[in-house]
Scaffold this motif. Sequence first.
Motif, mmCIF file in Angstrom:
data_model
loop_
_atom_site.group_PDB
_atom_site.id
_atom_site.type_symbol
_atom_site.label_atom_id
_atom_site.label_comp_id
_atom_site.label_asym_id
_atom_site.label_seq_id
_atom_site.Cartn_x
_atom_site.Cartn_y
_atom_site.Cartn_z
ATOM 1 N N HIS A 75 0.831 -1.214 0.000
ATOM 2 C CA HIS A 75 0.000 0.000 0.000
ATOM 3 C C HIS A 75 0.862 1.259 0.000
ATOM 4 O O HIS A 75 2.033 1.229 0.386
ATOM 5 N N ASP A 86 6.641 1.305 5.642
ATOM 6 C CA ASP A 86 5.411 0.526 5.826
ATOM 7 C C ASP A 86 4.491 0.786 4.636
ATOM 8 O O ASP A 86 3.842 1.835 4.556
ATOM 9 N N GLY A 87 4.452 -0.168 3.735
ATOM 10 C CA GLY A 87 3.660 -0.029 2.510
ATOM 11 C C GLY A 87 4.534 0.191 1.287
ATOM 12 O O GLY A 87 4.757 -0.741 0.492
ATOM 13 N N GLU A 120 -4.926 1.160 3.363
ATOM 14 C CA GLU A 120 -4.579 -0.038 4.147
ATOM 15 C C GLU A 120 -4.593 0.269 5.635
ATOM 16 O O GLU A 120 -5.016 -0.540 6.457
ATOM 17 N N GLU A 121 -4.088 1.453 5.968
ATOM 18 C CA GLU A 121 -3.972 1.778 7.393
ATOM 19 C C GLU A 121 -5.311 2.188 8.014
ATOM 20 O O GLU A 121 -5.438 2.193 9.233
ATOM 21 N N HIS A 186 7.076 -6.647 3.014
ATOM 22 C CA HIS A 186 6.762 -5.589 3.981
ATOM 23 C C HIS A 186 7.943 -5.368 4.909
ATOM 24 O O HIS A 186 8.693 -6.297 5.194
ATOM 25 N N HIS A 339 -2.445 -6.791 7.306
ATOM 26 C CA HIS A 339 -1.919 -6.550 5.955
ATOM 27 C C HIS A 339 -2.983 -6.889 4.922
ATOM 28 O O HIS A 339 -3.814 -7.779 5.161
HETATM 29 MN MN MN Z 1 1.637 -1.956 6.021
#
Ligand code: MN
Length: 392
Positions: A75, A86-87, A120-121, A186, A339
């Motif tokens: 993401h 992160d993503g 996603e978050e 990830h 995830h």
């Molecule tokens: Mn993530």
Amino acid sequence: MRATDLLAQIETIGREPTTNGYRRFSWTAADAELRRWFASQAASRALSLEVDRNGNLWAYRGEPAPGEVVAVGSHLDSVRDGGQFDGPLGIASAFAALDLMKARGVNPQRPLAVVGFVEEEGARFGVACLGSRMAAGLIESEKAAELSDGEGVTWAEAMVGAGLDADSIGSDQPRLEQLHCFVELHIEQGRALDPAGAAVGVGTEIWPHGRWRFVFEGEANHAGTTAMDDRHDPMPVLAETILQVTQDARRIGARATFGRLLVEPNGINSIPSLVTGWLDARAPNQDLLDEVARSLHSQPGITVTVQSSSPAVHFDPALRGRVKDLLPSLPQIPTAAGHDAGIFAGAGIPTTMLFVRNRSGISHSPKEHADPADIEAGVEALARVITHLAGT
Ligand code: MN
Ligand code: GLV
Ligand code: MN
């Protein structure tokens, strides 16, 4: 191109100078810039870009056919003041892995796709993994369309504001049926790989987790003139709730976080009329997670709504076996983070995850860290996994 160079291209997008953290929220200007970057990466590799009915980005190499597409991605959005990796690490590594395969003359038989999931978050609209959840039909379209951000803007309005059509959001079964498998690389969130001396690991499972929104009502009144016995103040009740639920979680080996609160009217010298809060809880199994939820529900005076709920995921054993045969030295690690890979796995798609060592062990923070050499090791592992799964 190397993944670190790709990440460098977007390193200033959505970064908040006062905290050095990223604020990449869905359908904002930062998000639009990231989506343009994704599109330009697809174009420069002659991949054909499709925006699915929910706004997720798919860059295809080859012609998609039922059960054939090897999809790789992650993401672009972030939590508030999140880290760099992160993503986006999963997306940059996917493009870099395709480049590596091309440089090595690998000609995959199966069609490939690089995927960029939206929201996603759940940092803007509250529901975690919303893009993949909608695609998998795990949330009703009407409910998703009406989710609203802190300003009262709905998902549908924000999507239309970003120039997309929000009329057809929802289950995307035909696209999912094209998938042979999904692979998400990830950043590691935690610190299991460093002590094991490994740059990359393979995901085994995701803990069940969920989000609960709750309110306590009170009565606004003067902070000075209202006697302690006469006031209806939700704040001490909230404090007791936080203590009780976190203690319960600690006792049973679960995790409970109260990371967001809204207070009305939010004045120093006014008794609050309303507090709204969110519990994020995770546990090694569903029974323990349910116990944390019960602890919240049983607080006096509370009104609770479930905002999202994600059951435990055990990644496809057959696929994990193939990855293990291919990369036998990689440690196998579970995660308590959610995830898009977990959503797809839950939807029956053979799914696997690779994690890249995070020496700080910290995530959802600007302190999140990945060494360039570890990123390269992640791309190498990803390229080998794609090459194997796509056949040559
Ligand atoms: Mn993530
Ligand atoms: C995603 O990062 C999560 O909150 O688990
Ligand atoms: Mn995250």
